[in-house]
Design a protein around this motif. Structure first.
Motif, PDB file in Angstrom:
ATOM      1  N   SER A  23       0.853  -1.193   0.000  1.00  0.00           N
ATOM      2  CA  SER A  23       0.000   0.000   0.000  1.00  0.00           C
ATOM      3  C   SER A  23       0.885   1.237   0.000  1.00  0.00           C
ATOM      4  O   SER A  23       1.774   1.375   0.858  1.00  0.00           O
ATOM      5  CB  SER A  23      -0.914   0.018   1.231  1.00  0.00           C
ATOM      6  N   TYR A  33       0.815   5.258   0.295  1.00  0.00           N
ATOM      7  CA  TYR A  33      -0.045   6.326   0.812  1.00  0.00           C
ATOM      8  C   TYR A  33       0.598   7.680   0.553  1.00  0.00           C
ATOM      9  O   TYR A  33       1.780   7.881   0.852  1.00  0.00           O
ATOM     10  CB  TYR A  33      -0.260   6.105   2.314  1.00  0.00           C
ATOM     11  N   ASP A  48      -6.142   3.277  -4.963  1.00  0.00           N
ATOM     12  CA  ASP A  48      -6.811   3.155  -3.671  1.00  0.00           C
ATOM     13  C   ASP A  48      -7.252   4.553  -3.274  1.00  0.00           C
ATOM     14  O   ASP A  48      -6.678   5.187  -2.392  1.00  0.00           O
ATOM     15  CB  ASP A  48      -5.865   2.546  -2.637  1.00  0.00           C
ATOM     16  N   GLY A  67      -4.140   6.900  -2.397  1.00  0.00           N
ATOM     17  CA  GLY A  67      -3.228   5.777  -2.316  1.00  0.00           C
ATOM     18  C   GLY A  67      -3.226   4.892  -3.544  1.00  0.00           C
ATOM     19  O   GLY A  67      -4.049   5.028  -4.453  1.00  0.00           O
ATOM     20  N   VAL A 117      -2.513   0.588  -4.417  1.00  0.00           N
ATOM     21  CA  VAL A 117      -2.322  -0.749  -3.875  1.00  0.00           C
ATOM     22  C   VAL A 117      -1.830  -1.663  -4.986  1.00  0.00           C
ATOM     23  O   VAL A 117      -2.245  -1.528  -6.141  1.00  0.00           O
ATOM     24  CB  VAL A 117      -3.632  -1.291  -3.252  1.00  0.00           C
ATOM     25  N   TRP A 176      -4.546  -6.642   1.779  1.00  0.00           N
ATOM     26  CA  TRP A 176      -4.764  -5.245   1.403  1.00  0.00           C
ATOM     27  C   TRP A 176      -5.118  -4.431   2.642  1.00  0.00           C
ATOM     28  O   TRP A 176      -4.565  -3.344   2.875  1.00  0.00           O
ATOM     29  CB  TRP A 176      -5.879  -5.203   0.360  1.00  0.00           C
ATOM     30  N   ALA A 235      -2.026  -3.836   4.913  1.00  0.00           N
ATOM     31  CA  ALA A 235      -1.066  -2.908   4.313  1.00  0.00           C
ATOM     32  C   ALA A 235      -1.619  -1.489   4.318  1.00  0.00           C
ATOM     33  O   ALA A 235      -0.889  -0.520   4.601  1.00  0.00           O
ATOM     34  CB  ALA A 235      -0.743  -3.347   2.882  1.00  0.00           C
ATOM     35  N   TYR A 236      -2.906  -1.344   4.011  1.00  0.00           N
ATOM     36  CA  TYR A 236      -3.555  -0.022   4.032  1.00  0.00           C
ATOM     37  C   TYR A 236      -3.421   0.609   5.419  1.00  0.00           C
ATOM     38  O   TYR A 236      -3.058   1.779   5.561  1.00  0.00           O
ATOM     39  CB  TYR A 236      -5.017  -0.186   3.644  1.00  0.00           C
TER      40      TYR A 236
END
Length: 504
Positions: free
Chosen positions: A6, A8, A104, A108, A110, A149, A152-153
């Motif tokens: 992920s 960000y 994302d 973000g 992914v 997911w 990691a997010y």
């Protein structure tokens, strides 16, 4: 087990606007905020570091922010432009890191990097490389990798660390102490906090039935996705003009022979579609869609545009054994992620003309095994470490060449290494040197060759000087060493000696 990264971008809106401010209307000295509105309501959608230091935060009413900070720069939010910028970043990541990359939104990216991290030197180097490359583009980035997911997010957004790695199989230990606000359930967080829940681990340890009865099935689904118990498919982004061929199956397939047969057919179809557009593939992704709603991807690249059915088929068939069909494969997709113009060339018909050996297939095989293949090319610079650069293995020759007025070592060290030297300054060569703990007596020397700093690249090199010597020790080994400075003026360098190369 998948490995999900992920990425960000906490200040994407702010940094996009500063990059787009070509006229210089936004001052770097004054706090900057992005204002969103709905009807008559206006609030801060993004704030820069100066604004945060002044006490402003996302969600604060715009009128209150103006009252707190005088001279505050306020720019209207542009969600469409932010989404477009995020899409461009995702498409760039698609060509660099993994076949499975998705947006994302709103801040973000992914991507599933299972089987792709070795191309970047491992997970740690891959994550640090991602951060560094986005920093070079002027973007603040935090990156995390985990088994799911959701994990990691959450890890990418949980703190201030630039990179977070949750080792394979240890995701539960990393997420149990995270705040429940990172569960991607914004409407439910307030109610959960009212009930006393603060951490993800507290929710995970609570019986599911009462939670599902009050909050519905979405809460349990998000928990299972974060812990990796429930798959969360990533629908990969694709360029608008990407050439793609697909084959769906009425009955799932899984036998290696069946997979190989349909991959061959997809390659034929892809090459036909590329031929109609006058293109050749440089990078192609085989996407394997399974019946359990998971996906696996295989990437193959070529050193130059290719449309050879037999060769592209071989590149993929060599890696088909890595496909794990599980309960079966319901669809195969082959996508030309990077395609370049390719024109047909007439082969020479002369019987006496020598054949030209094409090493492109060898480069493709080595490259697809995870090794980086490149050539070195000259650069117009007198500073030795700047006079060479890496280029693609099959890149066109630039026409530049190295100067051969002075001898150069066959091996240039990655960076000059400090050596202890006995020498009479300013112009005499060393009498002896001590390098890597071994003392060497110098019996022959040639020099100095003076190289000046490149003041047009760095102001600190305006007076910089290096004096290089070729020396030979009593064992017959020859080295390339230099003194930093002219031996007289301290402004020209430290007057320390360095080893920079080794002759054959």
């Amino acid at each position: 087990m998948p490995r999900v990264v992920s990425i960000y971008f906490p200040d994407l809106a702010i940094e996009r606007m500063r990059r787009a401010d070509g006229a210089g209307e936004l001052s770097a000295e004054r706090p900057l905020v992005v204002v969103a509105k709905s009807g008559s309501k206006r609030w801060l959608a993004a704030v820069d570091e100066k604004a945060r230091s002044a006490g402003l935060h996302v969600g604060m009413p715009a009128a209150k922010a103006q009252a707190i900070v005088q001279g505050l720069q306020m720019v209207d939010a542009d969600p469409v432009a932010d989404a477009t910028a995020l899409e461009r970043l995702a498409l760039w990541a698609l060509t660099q890191y993994s076949p499975v990359v998705a947006m994302d939104a709103p801040d973000g990216i992914v991507m599933d990097t299972e089987g792709a991290d070795h191309l970047q030197g491992g997970e740690a180097l891959m994550l640090s490389g991602i951060v560094n490359r986005f920093h070079a583009r002027g973007l603040t980035t935090r990156v995390a990798i985990a088994d799911s997911w959701g994990a990691a997010y959450a890890l990418a957004r949980a703190g201030k660390r630039e990179t977070v790695i949750a080792p394979r199989g240890e995701t539960p230990r990393f997420v149990e102490r995270l705040p429940i606000s990172l569960l991607r359930l914004p409407e439910t967080v307030t109610s959960l906090r009212t009930l006393g829940f603060q951490r993800v681990g507290e929710l995970a340890a609570t019986p599911r039935a009462p939670l599902a009865l009050r909050f519905g099935p979405e809460l349990s689904r998000r928990l299972d996705q974060m812990y990796g118990r429930l798959p969360e498919p990533i629908e990969p982004i694709r360029p608008i003009d990407a050439v793609e061929v697909t084959r769906a199956f009425a009955e799932p397939i899984g036998a290696p022979e069946s997979i190989a047969k349909y991959v061959s057919r997809l390659v034929v179809a892809l090459c036909g579609a590329l031929e109609k557009k006058g293109l050749g593939v440089r990078r192609a992704d085989l996407l394997v869609h399974k019946v359990d709603n998971t996906m696996q991807a295989i990437r193959a690249g070529t050193a130059k545009p290719a449309r050879d059915v037999a060769w592209l088929t071989k590149l993929f068939k060599d890696r088909i054994e890595k496909i794990e069909p599980g309960f079966g494969i319901e669809k195969l997709s082959l996508v030309a992620v990077i395609a370049e113009p390719l024109t047909e060339t007439q082969k020479a018909s002369s019987l006496i003309e020598e054949d030209v050996v094409d090493i492109t297939p060898l480069i493709d095989v080595i490259g697809n095994r995870g090794q980086r293949v490149y050539r070195v090319a000259p650069v117009a610079s007198d500073v030795p470490e700047r006079s060479v650069t890496r280029i693609a293995a099959m890149a066109e020759a630039s026409g530049a060449s190295w100067s051969l007025h002075w001898p150069r070592p066959v091996r240039l060290l990655a960076r000059p290494e400090l050596v202890e030297v006995i020498a009479l300054m300013p112009d005499h060569p060393p009498v002896s040197i001590t390098w890597r703990g071994k003392r060497r007596r110098v019996i022959r020397a040639d020099g100095p060759e003076r190289i000046f700093g490149e003041w047009w690249t760095r102001s600190s090199e305006f007076d910089a000087v290096r004096d290089y010597f070729v020396i030979e020790d009593d064992a017959g080994e020859r080295f390339w060493i230099f003194r930093s400075g002219d031996g007289v003026d301290a402004a020209t360098g430290s007057h320390k000696w360095f080893m920079h190369g080794v002759f054959a």
